[in-house]
Write a protein that holds these residues in place. Structure first.
Motif, PDB file in Angstrom:
ATOM      1  N   ALA A  62      25.047  57.093  45.116  1.00  0.00           N
ATOM      2  CA  ALA A  62      23.787  57.952  45.463  1.00  0.00           C
ATOM      3  C   ALA A  62      24.542  59.638  44.694  1.00  0.00           C
ATOM      4  O   ALA A  62      23.208  60.406  44.263  1.00  0.00           O
ATOM      5  CB  ALA A  62      23.995  58.511  47.146  1.00  0.00           C
ATOM      6  N   ALA A  63      25.540  59.518  44.488  1.00  0.00           N
ATOM      7  CA  ALA A  63      26.050  60.983  43.685  1.00  0.00           C
ATOM      8  C   ALA A  63      25.410  61.075  42.068  1.00  0.00           C
ATOM      9  O   ALA A  63      24.996  62.635  41.763  1.00  0.00           O
ATOM     10  CB  ALA A  63      27.502  61.406  43.889  1.00  0.00           C
ATOM     11  N   ILE A  66      21.702  61.433  42.482  1.00  0.00           N
ATOM     12  CA  ILE A  66      21.671  63.194  42.707  1.00  0.00           C
ATOM     13  C   ILE A  66      21.968  64.180  41.299  1.00  0.00           C
ATOM     14  O   ILE A  66      21.058  65.034  40.973  1.00  0.00           O
ATOM     15  CB  ILE A  66      22.523  63.580  43.717  1.00  0.00           C
ATOM     16  CG1 ILE A  66      21.611  63.117  45.157  1.00  0.00           C
ATOM     17  CG2 ILE A  66      22.283  65.117  43.741  1.00  0.00           C
ATOM     18  CD1 ILE A  66      22.854  62.993  46.356  1.00  0.00           C
ATOM     19  N   CYS A  76      12.812  61.640  41.549  1.00  0.00           N
ATOM     20  CA  CYS A  76      13.421  60.599  42.491  1.00  0.00           C
ATOM     21  C   CYS A  76      14.063  59.657  41.281  1.00  0.00           C
ATOM     22  O   CYS A  76      13.623  60.550  39.958  1.00  0.00           O
ATOM     23  CB  CYS A  76      12.447  60.228  42.971  1.00  0.00           C
ATOM     24  SG  CYS A  76      10.887  59.706  41.294  1.00  0.00           S
ATOM     25  N   GLU A  92      14.173  62.985  46.668  1.00  0.00           N
ATOM     26  CA  GLU A  92      14.785  64.174  47.561  1.00  0.00           C
ATOM     27  C   GLU A  92      14.940  64.139  48.672  1.00  0.00           C
ATOM     28  O   GLU A  92      16.367  64.441  49.750  1.00  0.00           O
ATOM     29  CB  GLU A  92      13.875  65.216  47.000  1.00  0.00           C
ATOM     30  CG  GLU A  92      13.855  65.408  45.510  1.00  0.00           C
ATOM     31  CD  GLU A  92      13.250  66.259  44.934  1.00  0.00           C
ATOM     32  OE1 GLU A  92      13.396  67.003  44.105  1.00  0.00           O
ATOM     33  OE2 GLU A  92      12.439  66.954  45.556  1.00  0.00           O
ATOM     34  N   ASP A  94      15.188  61.096  50.649  1.00  0.00           N
ATOM     35  CA  ASP A  94      16.108  60.446  51.212  1.00  0.00           C
ATOM     36  C   ASP A  94      18.055  60.895  50.542  1.00  0.00           C
ATOM     37  O   ASP A  94      18.420  60.769  51.549  1.00  0.00           O
ATOM     38  CB  ASP A  94      16.522  59.190  49.997  1.00  0.00           C
ATOM     39  CG  ASP A  94      15.155  58.289  50.052  1.00  0.00           C
ATOM     40  OD1 ASP A  94      14.775  58.643  51.048  1.00  0.00           O
ATOM     41  OD2 ASP A  94      14.738  57.936  49.114  1.00  0.00           O
ATOM     42  N   VAL A  95      18.387  61.383  49.962  1.00  0.00           N
ATOM     43  CA  VAL A  95      19.248  62.328  49.614  1.00  0.00           C
ATOM     44  C   VAL A  95      19.407  63.671  51.502  1.00  0.00           C
ATOM     45  O   VAL A  95      20.311  63.853  51.442  1.00  0.00           O
ATOM     46  CB  VAL A  95      19.192  64.031  48.686  1.00  0.00           C
ATOM     47  CG1 VAL A  95      20.298  64.963  49.176  1.00  0.00           C
ATOM     48  CG2 VAL A  95      19.119  62.978  47.521  1.00  0.00           C
ATOM     49  N   ILE A  99      20.718  60.886  53.403  1.00  0.00           N
ATOM     50  CA  ILE A  99      22.915  61.446  53.179  1.00  0.00           C
ATOM     51  C   ILE A  99      23.216  62.737  53.474  1.00  0.00           C
ATOM     52  O   ILE A  99      24.385  62.424  54.677  1.00  0.00           O
ATOM     53  CB  ILE A  99      23.071  61.790  51.453  1.00  0.00           C
ATOM     54  CG1 ILE A  99      22.414  60.707  50.826  1.00  0.00           C
ATOM     55  CG2 ILE A  99      24.331  62.008  50.880  1.00  0.00           C
ATOM     56  CD1 ILE A  99      23.317  59.621  50.178  1.00  0.00           C
ATOM     57  N   PRO A 106      28.434  61.735  49.501  1.00  0.00           N
ATOM     58  CA  PRO A 106      27.194  61.264  48.396  1.00  0.00           C
ATOM     59  C   PRO A 106      28.024  59.931  46.933  1.00  0.00           C
ATOM     60  O   PRO A 106      27.356  59.196  46.721  1.00  0.00           O
ATOM     61  CB  PRO A 106      26.422  61.118  48.086  1.00  0.00           C
ATOM     62  CG  PRO A 106      26.882  63.393  47.614  1.00  0.00           C
ATOM     63  CD  PRO A 106      27.580  63.161  49.284  1.00  0.00           C
TER      64      PRO A 106
END
Length: 166
Positions: A62-63, A66, A76, A92, A94-95, A99, A106
Motif C-alpha cells: 500500500a505504501a 500511495i 487511485c 484514496e 481506501d487509504v 489503512i 502501509p
C-alpha cells in the motif's frame, strides 16, 4: 425509457430494464430538464480524453501505491496481473478507511489485502450517460476502462465534469 446499458426501449416509468435488469429508477432525466439524446451524454466514453491508469501488481505494498498516487497526483491505483487484466482498485478512500482508520502500517500491507476486487468497469463503447449512472449509483470517482479483461484507461469524475462544462 431507453436503457443506457443495452439500449432496450422500456415502458416509461419502468424501474428495471426488461432486457438486462439494470435499475432504471431515477434515470428519467427528462424530469430534470436534461435531454437524454444530448450528443454529450450519448457519446462513447472513448471519445473523452481518458487517462492512462497507474497500475501495480496486487503483491505491491500500500505504501508503494500511495507514493505512486502522490507522485502522479492521481486518486487511485489499479491492480493488474502480468497480462494487464484488471484485478482491483485502490483509492484514496481506501487509504483513509482501510489503512489509516485501521491503524495499519502501509509498508506492511499488500494491495490485495485492501483493494476493492472486481471493480465496476466501463468499455470504450459505453455512453457517457452510463458512466455517470455508475458513478452516481456506486459512488465511484474513478472507473476503469477495459478491453475484454485488460485495463486500457480510466475515466475520472474530473474528466466527466470538464466534458459536460465544455
Amino acid at each position: 425509457m431507453r436503457c443506457p446499458a443495452c439500449d432496450r426501449d422500456n415502458l416509461p416509468g419502468a424501474e428495471l430494464c426488461e432486457e438486462c435488469g439494470l435499475d432504471l429508477a431515477g434515470l428519467d432525466v427528462k424530469a430534470w430538464g436534461v435531454d437524454p439524446d444530448d450528443p454529450v451524454l450519448t457519446a462513447p466514453v472513448s471519445s473523452l480524453p481518458l487517462k492512462q491508469p497507474l497500475a501495480l501488481p496486487p503483491s505491491a505494498t500500500a505504501a508503494e501505491a500511495i507514493a505512486l498516487m502522490a507522485d502522479r497526483h492521481e486518486g487511485c491505483v489499479f491492480a493488474t496481473d502480468e497480462r494487464g487484466r484488471l484485478l482491483g482498485v485502490f483509492t484514496e478512500r481506501d487509504v483513509a478507511s482501510r489503512i489509516a482508520a485501521a491503524g495499519k502500517d502501509p509498508s506492511r500491507v499488500r494491495l490485495e489485502q485492501v483493494m476493492t476486487r472486481h471493480p465496476a468497469a466501463l468499455h470504450g463503447t459505453d455512453p457517457l450517460a452510463w458512466a455517470l449512472h455508475r458513478m452516481g449509483v456506486d459512488g465511484h470517482r474513478h472507473l476503469p476502462v477495459v478491453e475484454g479483461e485488460r485495463l486500457v484507461a480510466f475515466l475520472s469524475i474530473r474528466t466527466v465534469l470538464r466534458a459536460l462544462l465544455d
